[in-house]
Design a protein around this motif. Structure first.
Motif, mmCIF file in Angstrom:
data_model
loop_
_atom_site.group_PDB
_atom_site.id
_atom_site.type_symbol
_atom_site.label_atom_id
_atom_site.label_comp_id
_atom_site.label_asym_id
_atom_site.label_seq_id
_atom_site.Cartn_x
_atom_site.Cartn_y
_atom_site.Cartn_z
ATOM 1 N N ILE A 1 -30.973 -16.939 -22.354
ATOM 2 C CA ILE A 1 -31.079 -17.956 -21.304
ATOM 3 C C ILE A 1 -30.752 -17.300 -19.966
ATOM 4 O O ILE A 1 -29.680 -16.688 -19.805
ATOM 5 C CB ILE A 1 -30.124 -19.132 -21.560
ATOM 6 C CG1 ILE A 1 -30.386 -19.722 -22.960
ATOM 7 C CG2 ILE A 1 -30.271 -20.202 -20.490
ATOM 8 C CD1 ILE A 1 -29.349 -20.733 -23.393
ATOM 9 N N PHE A 2 -31.694 -17.411 -19.003
ATOM 10 C CA PHE A 2 -31.538 -16.810 -17.678
ATOM 11 C C PHE A 2 -31.364 -17.906 -16.633
ATOM 12 O O PHE A 2 -31.981 -18.972 -16.704
ATOM 13 C CB PHE A 2 -32.759 -15.975 -17.304
ATOM 14 C CG PHE A 2 -33.042 -14.857 -18.260
ATOM 15 C CD1 PHE A 2 -32.465 -13.620 -18.076
ATOM 16 C CD2 PHE A 2 -33.890 -15.058 -19.340
ATOM 17 C CE1 PHE A 2 -32.737 -12.592 -18.953
ATOM 18 C CE2 PHE A 2 -34.159 -14.033 -20.222
ATOM 19 C CZ PHE A 2 -33.573 -12.797 -20.038
ATOM 20 N N VAL A 3 -30.535 -17.609 -15.611
ATOM 21 C CA VAL A 3 -30.405 -18.438 -14.409
ATOM 22 C C VAL A 3 -30.527 -17.510 -13.199
ATOM 23 O O VAL A 3 -30.748 -16.300 -13.370
ATOM 24 C CB VAL A 3 -29.065 -19.218 -14.399
ATOM 25 C CG1 VAL A 3 -29.008 -20.210 -15.557
ATOM 26 C CG2 VAL A 3 -27.887 -18.263 -14.483
ATOM 27 N N ASN A 4 -30.407 -18.097 -12.016
ATOM 28 C CA ASN A 4 -30.519 -17.313 -10.768
ATOM 29 C C ASN A 4 -31.880 -16.639 -10.651
ATOM 30 O O ASN A 4 -31.996 -15.516 -10.138
ATOM 31 C CB ASN A 4 -29.418 -16.256 -10.667
ATOM 32 C CG ASN A 4 -28.029 -16.855 -10.613
ATOM 33 O OD1 ASN A 4 -27.852 -17.971 -10.116
ATOM 34 N ND2 ASN A 4 -27.047 -16.122 -11.141
ATOM 35 N N ILE A 5 -32.925 -17.293 -11.166
ATOM 36 C CA ILE A 5 -34.284 -16.773 -11.049
ATOM 37 C C ILE A 5 -35.060 -17.559 -9.987
ATOM 38 O O ILE A 5 -35.690 -16.963 -9.098
ATOM 39 C CB ILE A 5 -34.995 -16.823 -12.409
ATOM 40 C CG1 ILE A 5 -34.358 -15.810 -13.377
ATOM 41 C CG2 ILE A 5 -36.488 -16.538 -12.247
ATOM 42 C CD1 ILE A 5 -34.980 -15.795 -14.743
ATOM 43 N N ASP A 6 -34.994 -18.842 -10.087
ATOM 44 C CA ASP A 6 -35.667 -19.702 -9.109
ATOM 45 C C ASP A 6 -34.761 -19.840 -7.889
ATOM 46 O O ASP A 6 -33.673 -20.395 -7.973
ATOM 47 C CB ASP A 6 -35.946 -21.062 -9.743
ATOM 48 C CG ASP A 6 -36.870 -21.918 -8.893
ATOM 49 O OD1 ASP A 6 -36.979 -21.649 -7.693
ATOM 50 O OD2 ASP A 6 -37.472 -22.855 -9.473
ATOM 51 N N LEU A 7 -35.218 -19.272 -6.750
ATOM 52 C CA LEU A 7 -34.390 -19.285 -5.553
ATOM 53 C C LEU A 7 -34.147 -20.699 -5.063
ATOM 54 O O LEU A 7 -33.083 -20.985 -4.491
ATOM 55 C CB LEU A 7 -35.057 -18.449 -4.456
ATOM 56 C CG LEU A 7 -35.245 -16.968 -4.794
ATOM 57 C CD1 LEU A 7 -35.950 -16.249 -3.648
ATOM 58 C CD2 LEU A 7 -33.914 -16.306 -5.095
ATOM 59 N N ALA A 8 -35.110 -21.565 -5.287
ATOM 60 C CA ALA A 8 -34.943 -22.942 -4.830
ATOM 61 C C ALA A 8 -34.001 -23.708 -5.750
ATOM 62 O O ALA A 8 -33.276 -24.598 -5.305
ATOM 63 C CB ALA A 8 -36.294 -23.628 -4.769
ATOM 64 N N PHE A 9 -34.015 -23.341 -7.008
ATOM 65 C CA PHE A 9 -33.144 -24.007 -7.997
ATOM 66 C C PHE A 9 -32.447 -22.941 -8.845
ATOM 67 O O PHE A 9 -32.901 -22.598 -9.950
ATOM 68 C CB PHE A 9 -33.949 -24.952 -8.892
ATOM 69 C CG PHE A 9 -34.705 -26.006 -8.136
ATOM 70 C CD1 PHE A 9 -34.073 -27.162 -7.711
ATOM 71 C CD2 PHE A 9 -36.055 -25.825 -7.840
ATOM 72 C CE1 PHE A 9 -34.778 -28.142 -7.022
ATOM 73 C CE2 PHE A 9 -36.749 -26.792 -7.148
ATOM 74 C CZ PHE A 9 -36.114 -27.959 -6.729
ATOM 75 N N PRO A 10 -31.347 -22.368 -8.324
ATOM 76 C CA PRO A 10 -30.679 -21.256 -9.035
ATOM 77 C C PRO A 10 -30.185 -21.628 -10.434
ATOM 78 O O PRO A 10 -30.074 -20.763 -11.301
ATOM 79 C CB PRO A 10 -29.509 -20.908 -8.108
ATOM 80 C CG PRO A 10 -29.924 -21.419 -6.772
ATOM 81 C CD PRO A 10 -30.722 -22.673 -7.031
ATOM 82 N N ASP A 11 -29.868 -22.877 -10.652
ATOM 83 C CA ASP A 11 -29.351 -23.293 -11.962
ATOM 84 C C ASP A 11 -30.451 -23.572 -12.983
ATOM 85 O O ASP A 11 -30.154 -23.916 -14.137
ATOM 86 C CB ASP A 11 -28.489 -24.539 -11.809
ATOM 87 C CG ASP A 11 -27.215 -24.243 -11.018
ATOM 88 O OD1 ASP A 11 -26.773 -23.073 -11.042
ATOM 89 O OD2 ASP A 11 -26.689 -25.177 -10.400
ATOM 90 N N ARG A 12 -31.702 -23.467 -12.561
ATOM 91 C CA ARG A 12 -32.799 -23.708 -13.500
ATOM 92 C C ARG A 12 -32.778 -22.630 -14.598
ATOM 93 O O ARG A 12 -32.616 -21.445 -14.316
ATOM 94 C CB ARG A 12 -34.133 -23.703 -12.770
ATOM 95 C CG ARG A 12 -35.327 -23.932 -13.682
ATOM 96 C CD ARG A 12 -36.620 -23.746 -12.941
ATOM 97 N NE ARG A 12 -37.770 -23.848 -13.854
ATOM 98 C CZ ARG A 12 -39.030 -23.578 -13.504
ATOM 99 N NH1 ARG A 12 -39.314 -23.213 -12.239
ATOM 100 N NH2 ARG A 12 -40.001 -23.693 -14.396
ATOM 101 N N GLU A 13 -32.952 -23.052 -15.836
ATOM 102 C CA GLU A 13 -32.873 -22.129 -16.973
ATOM 103 C C GLU A 13 -34.267 -21.685 -17.412
ATOM 104 O O GLU A 13 -35.190 -22.500 -17.529
ATOM 105 C CB GLU A 13 -32.159 -22.795 -18.160
ATOM 106 C CG GLU A 13 -30.687 -23.062 -17.911
ATOM 107 C CD GLU A 13 -29.993 -23.630 -19.136
ATOM 108 O OE1 GLU A 13 -30.704 -23.941 -20.131
ATOM 109 O OE2 GLU A 13 -28.747 -23.740 -19.126
#
Length: 260
Positions: A164-176
């Motif tokens: 499970i990764f986070v901090n990928i979507d700059l607009a939504f950092p908590d998106r998994e």
């Protein structure tokens, strides 16, 4: 004269008779003497015969004793021969049985040696797999530590291993962003169970993982693919958002005045 002659005649006859009697006596004497001689000889012979008979009886008794002893020894030896024959027969039977047992034990020993050889080979394979699994685990641990430290991700164990990764979507950092894989020790093969959001290149990356067994690279590339997908989603969102700008914003950005 006549009487004298008669007497003389009688006397002469008496003399003749006496002579005859004397001769008869001599003959009788001779007969008795010879009879005595023969009796003495016969008695001696009888004594000799009795002595010889006694010797023969002693010899016969000795021969009988020898015969009985010989017969007893023969019977004893015959009994010993029978006993030895039975013992020899029993020994041959035991020897035959022992040979059969030795053959069975030899076969069992060969089977056990084959089993031990197979188990040794299997153990060597298992040890090699254990080394590979240990390297894999170490690689996974290193990858997890690196991603936890730098990129902020976690893993969950269940039917497979979920990354499970986070901090990928700059607009939504908590998106998994996540994917789940399972590893089979039997054939050393990885299977992709889930990918959210779905990546079109995930199957190709999985094939490469099964060829190289480089899990660290697979996780890194999957994150990069999630980043590209996120950027693509952001570009799409920006384009869609720009088509809904207010008229004053459009005129401001484009320098065209719009009269309401």
């Amino acid at each position: 004269m006549n009487q004298r002659a008669e007497k003389f005649k009688q006397a002469a006859e008496s003399c003749k008779q006496l002579e005859a009697i004397e001769r008869n006596i001599d003959l009788w004497k001779n007969c008795v003497f010879h009879s005595l001689k023969r009796s003495e000889a016969t008695a001696g012979d009888i004594a000799d015969y009795q002595e010889k008979v006694g010797g023969l009886e002693d010899r016969l008794k000795l021969l009988q004793d020898t015969y009985l002893h010989t017969k007893t020894v023969k019977e004893t030896k015959h009994e010993q021969w029978l006993s030895n024959s039975e013992a020899l027969s029993s020994a041959k039977c035991r020897t035959k049985n022992l040979k059969g047992m030795i053959q069975v034990l030899s076969e069992r020993r060969r089977e056990r040696e084959d089993i031990i050889s197979e188990q040794s080979s299997a153990l060597a394979v298992l040890q090699e797999r254990s080394k590979t699994d240990l390297q894999l685990i170490r690689g996974q641990q290193e990858a997890v530590a690196w991603y936890n430290r730098v990129l902020g991700f976690r893993i969950e164990a269940g039917h497979g291993i979920k990354f499970i990764f986070v901090n990928i979507d700059l607009a939504f950092p908590d998106r998994e962003f996540s994917f789940t894989i399972r590893h089979s020790r039997r054939n050393d093969h990885y299977t992709l169970l889930d990918c959210d959001p779905y990546l079109e290149s995930s199957r190709e990356l999985l094939d490469e993982l099964n060829q190289t067994n480089d899990l660290f690279k697979f996780v890194r590339v999957m994150r990069e693919m999630f980043q590209k997908l996120s950027l693509k989603d952001q570009d799409t969102s920006n384009k869609v958002g720009s088509s809904f700008l207010a008229p004053d914003e459009i005129s401001h950005e484009s320098g065209i005045s719009v009269t309401p």
